[in-house]
Design a protein around this motif. Sequence first.
Motif, mmCIF file in Angstrom:
data_model
loop_
_atom_site.group_PDB
_atom_site.id
_atom_site.type_symbol
_atom_site.label_atom_id
_atom_site.label_comp_id
_atom_site.label_asym_id
_atom_site.label_seq_id
_atom_site.Cartn_x
_atom_site.Cartn_y
_atom_site.Cartn_z
ATOM 1 N N GLY A 1 0.770 -1.236 0.000
ATOM 2 C CA GLY A 1 0.000 0.000 0.000
ATOM 3 C C GLY A 1 0.803 1.289 0.000
ATOM 4 N N PHE A 2 2.108 1.205 -0.190
ATOM 5 C CA PHE A 2 2.938 2.399 -0.231
ATOM 6 C C PHE A 2 3.186 2.806 -1.676
ATOM 7 C CE2 PHE A 2 4.088 0.294 3.747
ATOM 8 C CZ PHE A 2 3.986 1.357 4.642
ATOM 9 N N PRO A 3 3.486 4.078 -1.898
ATOM 10 C CA PRO A 3 3.883 4.474 -3.250
ATOM 11 C C PRO A 3 5.325 4.027 -3.499
ATOM 12 C CG PRO A 3 4.040 6.355 -1.788
ATOM 13 C CD PRO A 3 3.437 5.224 -0.986
ATOM 14 N N PRO A 4 5.748 4.031 -4.747
ATOM 15 C CA PRO A 4 7.132 3.647 -5.026
ATOM 16 C C PRO A 4 8.110 4.661 -4.446
ATOM 17 C CG PRO A 4 6.057 4.451 -7.013
ATOM 18 C CD PRO A 4 5.007 4.366 -5.960
ATOM 19 N N ILE B 1 15.149 4.969 2.319
ATOM 20 C CA ILE B 1 14.008 4.587 1.483
ATOM 21 C C ILE B 1 12.716 5.144 2.060
ATOM 22 C CG2 ILE B 1 12.676 2.623 0.584
ATOM 23 C CD1 ILE B 1 15.479 3.182 -0.752
ATOM 24 N N ALA B 2 12.569 5.111 3.377
ATOM 25 C CA ALA B 2 11.377 5.675 4.018
ATOM 26 C C ALA B 2 11.273 7.169 3.719
ATOM 27 C CB ALA B 2 11.408 5.427 5.519
ATOM 28 N N GLY B 3 12.398 7.861 3.722
ATOM 29 C CA GLY B 3 12.398 9.282 3.387
ATOM 30 C C GLY B 3 11.974 9.524 1.945
ATOM 31 N N CYS B 4 12.413 8.657 1.049
ATOM 32 C CA CYS B 4 12.016 8.767 -0.360
ATOM 33 C C CYS B 4 10.515 8.524 -0.523
ATOM 34 C CB CYS B 4 12.802 7.775 -1.221
ATOM 35 S SG CYS B 4 14.562 8.130 -1.329
ATOM 36 N N VAL B 5 9.993 7.534 0.187
ATOM 37 C CA VAL B 5 8.554 7.239 0.132
ATOM 38 C C VAL B 5 7.764 8.412 0.718
ATOM 39 C CG1 VAL B 5 6.730 5.737 1.036
ATOM 40 C CG2 VAL B 5 8.831 4.738 0.133
ATOM 41 N N GLU B 6 8.250 8.953 1.823
ATOM 42 C CA GLU B 6 7.576 10.101 2.444
ATOM 43 C C GLU B 6 7.531 11.291 1.484
ATOM 44 O OE1 GLU B 6 7.804 12.965 6.389
ATOM 45 O OE2 GLU B 6 9.337 11.434 6.103
ATOM 46 N N LYS B 7 8.635 11.531 0.776
ATOM 47 C CA LYS B 7 8.661 12.637 -0.181
ATOM 48 C C LYS B 7 7.644 12.412 -1.293
ATOM 49 C CE LYS B 7 11.516 15.563 -3.065
ATOM 50 N NZ LYS B 7 10.324 16.030 -3.720
ATOM 51 N N CYS C 1 4.863 10.749 -1.026
ATOM 52 C CA CYS C 1 3.551 10.994 -0.411
ATOM 53 C C CYS C 1 3.261 12.489 -0.325
ATOM 54 C CB CYS C 1 3.478 10.366 0.981
ATOM 55 S SG CYS C 1 3.419 8.574 0.985
ATOM 56 N N ARG C 2 4.250 13.255 0.098
ATOM 57 C CA ARG C 2 4.071 14.716 0.191
ATOM 58 C C ARG C 2 3.819 15.315 -1.189
ATOM 59 N NH1 ARG C 2 5.923 16.937 5.224
ATOM 60 N NH2 ARG C 2 6.925 15.309 6.457
ATOM 61 N N VAL D 1 0.559 17.494 -2.381
ATOM 62 C CA VAL D 1 0.672 18.832 -2.964
ATOM 63 C C VAL D 1 -0.002 18.875 -4.324
ATOM 64 C CG1 VAL D 1 2.330 20.487 -3.942
ATOM 65 C CG2 VAL D 1 2.731 19.506 -1.680
ATOM 66 N N ARG D 2 0.264 17.886 -5.131
ATOM 67 C CA ARG D 2 -0.330 17.868 -6.478
ATOM 68 C C ARG D 2 -1.833 17.686 -6.433
ATOM 69 N NH1 ARG D 2 4.560 14.483 -8.966
ATOM 70 N NH2 ARG D 2 5.962 16.237 -9.270
ATOM 71 N N SER D 3 -2.330 16.884 -5.500
ATOM 72 C CA SER D 3 -3.774 16.706 -5.402
ATOM 73 C C SER D 3 -4.442 17.986 -4.918
ATOM 74 C CB SER D 3 -4.134 15.528 -4.493
ATOM 75 O OG SER D 3 -3.768 15.780 -3.163
ATOM 76 N N ASN D 4 -3.781 18.727 -4.012
ATOM 77 C CA ASN D 4 -4.317 20.019 -3.567
ATOM 78 C C ASN D 4 -4.316 21.028 -4.706
ATOM 79 O OD1 ASN D 4 -4.943 19.250 -0.949
ATOM 80 N ND2 ASN D 4 -2.916 19.774 -0.173
ATOM 81 N N ASP D 5 -3.239 21.031 -5.500
ATOM 82 C CA ASP D 5 -3.181 21.916 -6.663
ATOM 83 C C ASP D 5 -4.301 21.576 -7.646
ATOM 84 O OD1 ASP D 5 -0.946 23.130 -5.590
ATOM 85 O OD2 ASP D 5 0.482 22.117 -6.920
ATOM 86 N N LEU D 6 -4.568 20.313 -7.823
ATOM 87 C CA LEU D 6 -5.620 19.878 -8.736
ATOM 88 C C LEU D 6 -6.978 20.335 -8.236
ATOM 89 C CD1 LEU D 6 -6.387 18.259 -11.251
ATOM 90 C CD2 LEU D 6 -6.488 16.228 -9.821
ATOM 91 N N LYS D 7 -7.226 20.204 -6.937
ATOM 92 C CA LYS D 7 -8.501 20.649 -6.366
ATOM 93 C C LYS D 7 -8.710 22.136 -6.584
ATOM 94 C CE LYS D 7 -8.826 17.316 -2.599
ATOM 95 N NZ LYS D 7 -8.770 17.163 -1.132
ATOM 96 N N GLU D 8 -7.646 22.918 -6.401
ATOM 97 C CA GLU D 8 -7.741 24.359 -6.562
ATOM 98 C C GLU D 8 -8.029 24.760 -7.999
ATOM 99 O OE1 GLU D 8 -4.138 26.018 -4.983
ATOM 100 O OE2 GLU D 8 -4.607 25.358 -2.941
ATOM 101 N N ASN D 9 -7.610 23.937 -8.952
ATOM 102 C CA ASN D 9 -7.802 24.262 -10.364
ATOM 103 C C ASN D 9 -9.103 23.725 -10.943
ATOM 104 O OD1 ASN D 9 -5.383 25.725 -10.649
ATOM 105 N ND2 ASN D 9 -4.231 23.830 -10.868
ATOM 106 N N LEU D 10 -9.875 23.033 -10.127
ATOM 107 C CA LEU D 10 -11.163 22.508 -10.629
ATOM 108 C C LEU D 10 -12.250 23.528 -10.592
ATOM 109 C CD1 LEU D 10 -11.221 18.893 -9.178
ATOM 110 C CD2 LEU D 10 -10.791 19.596 -11.514
#
Length: 90
Positions: free
Chosen positions: A32-35, A68-74, A76-77, A81-90
């Motif tokens: 369930g984690f992102p790459p 690797i955990a730091g890379c996964v966390e980045k 996720c962040r 950010v991109r999903s928030n940007d997408l919401k703002e542009n809808l």
Amino acid sequence: MVIVRFVYIHPFSDGNGRTASLLMNLILMKFGFPPAIVKAANEARLKYYETLELASISGDQAPFVQLIAGCVEKVCRDILVRSNDLKENL
């Protein structure tokens, strides 16, 4: 850890690192984690190899896992950010 063991045995004449990264990301996504995206910049790549070598030689896997955990966390962040940007542009 599967990735450390895989790189240690070095089963192929070429492509071991790419195969290990693919395997690691498949395992992460299975749970369930992102790459994990390890940046190709020299400093980031050097840190990756240093922590991987430390895990292989001394058995201390904590620095590699933290990297690797730091890379996964980045990732996720970045997704947030991109999903928030997408919401703002809808």
